[in-house]
Enzyme design. Sequence first.
Site: not given
Length: 509
Positions: A51, A78-79, A165, A167, A219-224, A365
């Site tokens: 942080g 780190c923090y 870090h 990661e 919406s037709g997107g992969v998420d929805s 995603k």
Amino acid sequence: MIIIIDFGSQYNQLIARRVRECHIYCQILSPDTDIDYVRSLKPEGIILSGGPASIYEKQSPKIDKAIFDLGIPVLGICYGMQFMIHSLGGTVKKAKKREYGFAELKIKTQKDLFKHVDKTTKCWMSHGDSTVKLPAGFKITASTENTEIAATVNKNKKYYGVQFHPEVQHTQKGQTILRNFLFDICGCKRSWTMKSFARDSILQIKETIKSEKVILGLSGGVDSCVTALLIHKAIGKNLTCIFVDNGLLRKNEADKLKKSLKQHLKINIRFINAKSKFLKALADITDPEKKRKIIGRIFMDVFEAEAHKIKDVDYLAQGTLYPDVIESVSAFGGPSSIIKSHHNVGGLPKKMKLKLIEPLKYLFKDEVRLLGKELGLHEEFIWRQPFPGPGLAIRIIGEVTGRRLLILREIDAILLEEIKNNGYYKKLWQSFAVLLPVKSVGIMGDKRTYENIAAIRAVTSKDAMTADWARLPHNLLGNISNRIINEVKGVNRVVYDISSKPPSTIEWE
């Protein structure tokens, strides 16, 4: 289960990604989280993130010190390490010399956290404070030229701290270090997969929704689409999807989606044509945030009017993803900074009085694509590039008009056709065109022209948190430019965007 405490690091999402890449489930929690809630989750380990704050400042984020009394391993990064040292009786002070970027890490003992890590390895540092005195029971396990206490351990308590870090990809053996913590120290098992996530999510949705009804803005997107399919598998006909054509979609997209969604998803879907409402409301609006808010408001008005026609609805489903949460609000109440407003997060009108269900809000995603594949979603939807909720309105810089929409649709159609035909569609995170609010002089057919400029944007990314501009072949870029200028009336110049995120964003607005 691993808990990650969000102290505001820009790398929090990377910690979560690295944990999930090991097929271990994790959650990010705010430092304000009640310690009893943390205990109730029964985590195998806790990671304290980095942080920007200094631990000795009064307003620095802190979690209840009782976190060290849970009897489970803790890794401070780190923090997070400085918080652990400070809380347990050590001392952290402003460093005589700040340390940013690559550093050579010299490991004193190649076991526990540093098993299978070379005695000298490169790590990524980003700190202005350093530990100068360790609490009782701690010892130094690694140093750099600038930082004597670059890593520390209290083996009896299973407390581990690293000033660097692990990661980030810049730390050469970072993933090995994290795997050592997860598997050897915490005793985790590789049990979290998309198959298990799908199974658990469907059961959880069934238990939560029971016989109640859900509506979803599709919406037709992969998420929805993945959200719709996941909920449909759980509650069947009790899900109703509403597709609102806002007039801001790509060329022929509404018709294509209408055919494809009904054919592949076999879900109850209502299609609403609201083009005129959106265009009328956007007249003379040039500010991007105003555009987003207007589009969001009109969408909810249209959506709400249609939703009221469906009797006894209890839930609103949204395809909110983890990056949406991070970028739109402070992650789970933590100190991460807000980057932009988002059309999903916080978009539920109070007057609708619906409960919210967001089954994908802990996923990135690429994980959603894996989930879609697991659920049997058609490839057409799985690999559809992200498309913003406000649509082409935020890819037209300046006022949105019917004429400018027509120009951008034609540009965009040519771009996508060339990208797909040359095998780059799946390789890119996004590829799209932007219509600029400036014109330039040109010569076409021996005549002087003064027409629009189109910008092409193509980026590579894994999760949209960071992105790099795509090094597309010059021949491909040349073909795209030639076709746009020759085939789209009103454009005489094409430019290519070569900026990365950060410092730029993927979208222009």
